[in-house]
Design a protein around this motif. Structure first.
Motif, PDB file in Angstrom:
ATOM      1  N   PHE A 145       0.826  -1.205   0.000  1.00  0.00           N
ATOM      2  CA  PHE A 145       0.000   0.000   0.000  1.00  0.00           C
ATOM      3  C   PHE A 145       0.862   1.258   0.000  1.00  0.00           C
ATOM      4  N   GLY A 146       2.045   1.172   0.652  1.00  0.00           N
ATOM      5  CA  GLY A 146       2.959   2.309   0.636  1.00  0.00           C
ATOM      6  C   GLY A 146       3.438   2.623  -0.773  1.00  0.00           C
ATOM      7  N   LEU A 147       3.745   1.580  -1.535  1.00  0.00           N
ATOM      8  CA  LEU A 147       4.158   1.780  -2.927  1.00  0.00           C
ATOM      9  C   LEU A 147       3.020   2.367  -3.760  1.00  0.00           C
ATOM     10  N   GLN A 148       1.813   1.882  -3.509  1.00  0.00           N
ATOM     11  CA  GLN A 148       0.680   2.408  -4.270  1.00  0.00           C
ATOM     12  C   GLN A 148       0.453   3.885  -3.972  1.00  0.00           C
ATOM     13  N   ARG A 149       0.578   4.263  -2.705  1.00  0.00           N
ATOM     14  CA  ARG A 149       0.430   5.684  -2.369  1.00  0.00           C
ATOM     15  C   ARG A 149       1.529   6.516  -3.002  1.00  0.00           C
ATOM     16  N   ARG A 150       2.766   5.993  -2.920  1.00  0.00           N
ATOM     17  CA  ARG A 150       3.897   6.759  -3.447  1.00  0.00           C
ATOM     18  C   ARG A 150       3.754   7.017  -4.951  1.00  0.00           C
ATOM     19  N   TYR A 151       3.239   6.035  -5.676  1.00  0.00           N
ATOM     20  CA  TYR A 151       3.156   6.176  -7.127  1.00  0.00           C
ATOM     21  C   TYR A 151       1.771   6.600  -7.609  1.00  0.00           C
ATOM     22  N   GLY A 152       0.832   6.838  -6.676  1.00  0.00           N
ATOM     23  CA  GLY A 152      -0.466   7.360  -7.064  1.00  0.00           C
ATOM     24  C   GLY A 152      -1.417   6.338  -7.643  1.00  0.00           C
ATOM     25  N   LEU A 153      -1.353   5.078  -7.143  1.00  0.00           N
ATOM     26  CA  LEU A 153      -2.255   4.015  -7.580  1.00  0.00           C
ATOM     27  C   LEU A 153      -3.122   3.600  -6.395  1.00  0.00           C
ATOM     28  N   TYR A 154      -4.428   3.748  -6.530  1.00  0.00           N
ATOM     29  CA  TYR A 154      -5.313   3.463  -5.416  1.00  0.00           C
ATOM     30  C   TYR A 154      -6.202   2.282  -5.768  1.00  0.00           C
ATOM     31  N   PRO A 155      -6.046   1.163  -5.050  1.00  0.00           N
ATOM     32  CA  PRO A 155      -6.747  -0.069  -5.418  1.00  0.00           C
ATOM     33  C   PRO A 155      -8.231  -0.010  -5.122  1.00  0.00           C
ATOM     34  N   ALA A 156      -8.974  -0.924  -5.740  1.00  0.00           N
ATOM     35  CA  ALA A 156     -10.390  -1.060  -5.423  1.00  0.00           C
ATOM     36  C   ALA A 156     -10.529  -1.398  -3.942  1.00  0.00           C
ATOM     37  N   PRO A 157     -11.410  -0.705  -3.222  1.00  0.00           N
ATOM     38  CA  PRO A 157     -11.541  -0.944  -1.784  1.00  0.00           C
ATOM     39  C   PRO A 157     -11.840  -2.400  -1.435  1.00  0.00           C
ATOM     40  N   GLU A 158     -12.488  -3.140  -2.360  1.00  0.00           N
ATOM     41  CA  GLU A 158     -12.801  -4.547  -2.079  1.00  0.00           C
ATOM     42  C   GLU A 158     -11.557  -5.391  -1.881  1.00  0.00           C
ATOM     43  N   PHE A 159     -10.387  -4.907  -2.369  1.00  0.00           N
ATOM     44  CA  PHE A 159      -9.138  -5.640  -2.186  1.00  0.00           C
ATOM     45  C   PHE A 159      -8.784  -5.763  -0.705  1.00  0.00           C
ATOM     46  N   VAL A 160      -9.331  -4.872   0.113  1.00  0.00           N
ATOM     47  CA  VAL A 160      -9.042  -4.913   1.545  1.00  0.00           C
ATOM     48  C   VAL A 160      -9.542  -6.212   2.161  1.00  0.00           C
ATOM     49  N   PHE A 161     -10.672  -6.726   1.680  1.00  0.00           N
ATOM     50  CA  PHE A 161     -11.309  -7.854   2.355  1.00  0.00           C
ATOM     51  C   PHE A 161     -10.513  -9.160   2.256  1.00  0.00           C
ATOM     52  N   PRO A 162     -10.010  -9.556   1.078  1.00  0.00           N
ATOM     53  CA  PRO A 162      -9.167 -10.764   1.059  1.00  0.00           C
ATOM     54  C   PRO A 162      -7.935 -10.630   1.943  1.00  0.00           C
ATOM     55  N   LEU A 163      -7.324  -9.449   1.935  1.00  0.00           N
ATOM     56  CA  LEU A 163      -6.146  -9.241   2.786  1.00  0.00           C
ATOM     57  C   LEU A 163      -6.530  -9.328   4.256  1.00  0.00           C
ATOM     58  N   LEU A 164      -7.673  -8.756   4.629  1.00  0.00           N
ATOM     59  CA  LEU A 164      -8.125  -8.807   6.014  1.00  0.00           C
ATOM     60  C   LEU A 164      -8.354 -10.251   6.446  1.00  0.00           C
ATOM     61  N   SER A 165      -8.966 -11.040   5.570  1.00  0.00           N
ATOM     62  CA  SER A 165      -9.216 -12.442   5.881  1.00  0.00           C
ATOM     63  C   SER A 165      -7.913 -13.175   6.178  1.00  0.00           C
ATOM     64  N   LEU A 166      -6.906 -12.964   5.355  1.00  0.00           N
ATOM     65  CA  LEU A 166      -5.615 -13.643   5.550  1.00  0.00           C
ATOM     66  C   LEU A 166      -4.863 -13.072   6.750  1.00  0.00           C
ATOM     67  N   LEU A 167      -4.995 -11.767   6.987  1.00  0.00           N
ATOM     68  CA  LEU A 167      -4.319 -11.161   8.135  1.00  0.00           C
ATOM     69  C   LEU A 167      -4.838 -11.716   9.456  1.00  0.00           C
ATOM     70  N   VAL A 168      -6.162 -11.919   9.530  1.00  0.00           N
ATOM     71  CA  VAL A 168      -6.744 -12.455  10.754  1.00  0.00           C
ATOM     72  C   VAL A 168      -6.215 -13.855  11.035  1.00  0.00           C
ATOM     73  N   LEU A 169      -6.029 -14.641   9.975  1.00  0.00           N
ATOM     74  CA  LEU A 169      -5.576 -16.022  10.131  1.00  0.00           C
ATOM     75  C   LEU A 169      -4.077 -16.145  10.351  1.00  0.00           C
ATOM     76  N   GLU A 170      -3.313 -15.173   9.879  1.00  0.00           N
ATOM     77  CA  GLU A 170      -1.860 -15.319   9.844  1.00  0.00           C
ATOM     78  C   GLU A 170      -1.262 -15.577  11.215  1.00  0.00           C
ATOM     79  N   GLY A 171      -1.759 -14.867  12.231  1.00  0.00           N
ATOM     80  CA  GLY A 171      -1.202 -15.060  13.565  1.00  0.00           C
ATOM     81  C   GLY A 171      -1.367 -16.479  14.058  1.00  0.00           C
ATOM     82  N   MET A 172      -2.563 -17.049  13.848  1.00  0.00           N
ATOM     83  CA  MET A 172      -2.807 -18.429  14.267  1.00  0.00           C
ATOM     84  C   MET A 172      -1.933 -19.400  13.494  1.00  0.00           C
ATOM     85  N   ILE A 173      -1.801 -19.184  12.205  1.00  0.00           N
ATOM     86  CA  ILE A 173      -1.033 -20.099  11.361  1.00  0.00           C
ATOM     87  C   ILE A 173       0.437 -20.085  11.751  1.00  0.00           C
ATOM     88  N   LYS A 174       0.975 -18.902  12.029  1.00  0.00           N
ATOM     89  CA  LYS A 174       2.372 -18.816  12.451  1.00  0.00           C
ATOM     90  C   LYS A 174       2.605 -19.614  13.732  1.00  0.00           C
TER      91      LYS A 174
END
Length: 431
Positions: free
Chosen positions: A375-404
Motif C-alpha cells: 500500500f505504501g508503494l501504491q500511495r507513493r506512485y499514485g495508484l489506489y486499489p479497489a476498496p474490495e481488495f481490503v477484504f481478502p487481505l483482512l481475511s488472511l491477516l486475521v488467520l496469519e497469527g494463528m497459522i504462524k
C-alpha cells in the motif's frame, strides 16, 4: 431536504457519542501514559496494559471490540500479554442484562407460538455483536440461538457515521486529496455494518455450507430458516468444540490443520469469491477429532467477479515470483490513478518487493508488513486499489497469527498454487 433533516435529527446523538468516545480515549490515554512513566521510573515492564486496553475497548463498544478481536490474532506484531488479553474479547465480552435479552427474544417471537421447550438465558458465548444461547426446539432439536445485542444497531451506525466524517475531513487535506477516502470508508464501513444484518448472515451460512459440501473434515452449523428473524439466527448446536493450542497437538497434526484452514480459505477466495473476514478464535474451532468448525458467518463478503479474478491473478503471480505481472494487475484494477503516476517506477519497485517474498516460509514472512509496503508503494506512485481488495487481505491477516503459531514452516503461497491452477483451468493464465 428530507435527508438533510434526517441528518440534523441525528446530530445530537452523534455529538453525544463523539464526546463519549473522545472522553474515554483521553481518560485511558492518561492512564496508559501515567503507567508507562511509573514503569520506567521503576525500571520494570507493566503487565496490566492488556487488561486496561480490553477495559477501554469494552467501554467504547462493539465497533472497537471488533478491532480488538482482529488484533488478538497478531502475536507476531503485538506482545504476547497484549494478545492474550485481547483474545478474551472473542467470546467473553460482558453480556447485556438478562432482562434486556429476554425482552428482545420474546419480542422477536411475539407474532407466533413460542418455539422452544428449553432456553438458557445465560449466554454460552458473548461477542461484540450478539450473545449465543443453548436452546431446544419443539421437535427436540438442540440449537444455538444468536441474539443481536439490544441497541447495538444505533451505536454502530453512529460510529460508522463518525468514522465517515473523519475520513471525509482527512480526504480534504492536501496529502490525501487524490485518494478515494469516501469510497473506501463507505465500502469497508458498510461491510462491517453488514454484520448487523442477520438475514444476510443466514444466507452466508447456507453459502459457506455449500462451499464446503465436498470437503472432508470441515463443519459449519446449518441454520433453521423458519426460526430465524431479523434479530435472531437459529442454527444447529455444536457441542464438542475444543480450542487447541499449538502445544496440544503434535507437529504433523498441527501442519495438517493449518493446511486444511488455508485450503478452505483459498477455495473461498479464489474459486467462489467468498471472503470470511472474521475467523478469529471465537469463530474458528476444532472438534475433538481435529476437524475444522466455523461457527459464525456475520462478516462474510462476496467479491465482485472482477475483483476475485484480479486478486487471484495477483496471488498466483506473487507465488511464481512474477513481479511485473503483479504490478500490471494492480494497475489494471486500480480504482484511481494519479495523473503523474510513474507506472514503470511502480513496476520496478513492486518487482523488488515480490522477489523478496516469493517462497518465504510463514515464520519469516509477515503479511501485515507486506501489505503495508504494498500500500505504501501504491500511495507513493499514485495508484489506489479497489476498496474490495481490503477484504481478502483482512481475511488472511486475521488467520496469519494463528497459522504462524501452529506451523511456522508453511508456505502461504505454495499452498495456494494447486487451487489457483485448478481455478485457471480452461482460461488463459496471467502468469
Amino acid at each position: 431536504m428530507s435527508m438533510t433533516r434526517s441528518r440534523l435529527a441525528r446530530l445530537p446523538g452523534l455529538a453525544i457519542r463523539a464526546c463519549r468516545v473522545g472522553t474515554l480515549v483521553s481518560g485511558y490515554g492518561l492512564i496508559f501514559g501515567a503507567t508507562a512513566v511509573a514503569a520506567k521510573l521503576r525500571r520494570s515492564t507493566s503487565t496490566n496494559s492488556g487488561e486496561r486496553l480490553v477495559s477501554m475497548l469494552n467501554a467504547l463498544g462493539p465497533s472497537y471490540i471488533k478491532i480488538g478481536q482482529l488484533l488478538s490474532t497478531r502475536q507476531d506484531l503485538l506482545p504476547e500479554h497484549i494478545c492474550a488479553a485481547l483474545a478474551r474479547l472473542t467470546d467473553s465480552t460482558p453480556p447485556p442484562a438478562r432482562t434486556r435479552i429476554e425482552k428482545a427474544v420474546r419480542l422477536a417471537y411475539s407474532d407466533r407460538e413460542w418455539p422452544f421447550t428449553e432456553f438458557e438465558w445465560t449466554p454460552v458465548a458473548c461477542g461484540s455483536i450478539a450473545t449465543v444461547h443453548r436452546a431446544v426446539t419443539g421437535d427436540g432439536r438442540r440449537v444455538a440461538v444468536k441474539v443481536r445485542r439490544p441497541g447495538i444497531d444505533r451505536i454502530m451506525r453512529q460510529d460508522f457515521e463518525l468514522t465517515s466524517m473523519a475520513m471525509a475531513a482527512l480526504g480534504a487535506m492536501p496529502p490525501f486529496r487524490s485518494m478515494p477516502m469516501k469510497v473506501m470508508s463507505s465500502q469497508v464501513g458498510g461491510a462491517i455494518l453488514r454484520q448487523l444484518d442477520f438475514a444476510a448472515e443466514r444466507e452466508s451460512l447456507v453459502a459457506l455450507r455449500a462451499n464446503v459440501a465436498d470437503s472432508g473434515g470441515i463443519r459449519i452449523p446449518a441454520p433453521l430458516p423458519e426460526l430465524c428473524t431479523d434479530e435472531i439466527v437459529v442454527m444447529d448446536y455444536v457441542d464438542d468444540l475444543v480450542r487447541f493450542g499449538p502445544g496440544d497437538l503434535d507437529a504433523s497434526t498441527r501442519s495438517a490443520a493449518v493446511r486444511k484452514v488455508l485450503a478452505l480459505i483459498y477455495e473461498m477466495l479464489f474459486v467462489d469469491g467468498l471472503v470470511h473476514c472474521d475467523l478469529h478464535p471465537g469463530n474458528l474451532y476444532f472438534d475433538r477429532n481435529v476437524e475444522l468448525v466455523i461457527l459464525d458467518a456475520g462478516f462474510v463478503i462476496r467479491l465482485p467477479e472482477d475483483v476475485r479474478m484480479s486478486f487471484a491473478d495477483f496471488f498466483i503471480n506473487m507465488a511464481l515470483g512474477n513481479g511485473e505481472m503483479c504490478a500490471q494487475v494492480v494497475i489494471d484494477c486500480a480504482a484511481q490513478i494519479a495523473p503523474d503516476c510513474d507506472r514503470d517506477g511502480f513496476r520496478t519497485a513492486l518487482g523488488e518487493l515480490i522477489s523478496e517474498t516469493t517462497g518465504v516460509r510463514s515464520g519469516d514472512f509477515s503479511l501485515a508488513r507486506f501489505a503495508g509496503r504494498l500500500f505504501g508503494l501504491q500511495r507513493r506512485y499514485g495508484l489506489y486499489p479497489a476498496p474490495e481488495f481490503v477484504f481478502p487481505l483482512l481475511s488472511l491477516l486475521v488467520l496469519e497469527g494463528m497459522i504462524k503459531g501452529f506451523d511456522s514452516g508453511v508456505d502461504f503461497q505454495a499452498e495456494a498454487l494447486p487451487i489457483l491452477r485448478r481455478r485457471n483451468a480452461g482460461r488463459p493464465v496471467a502468469a
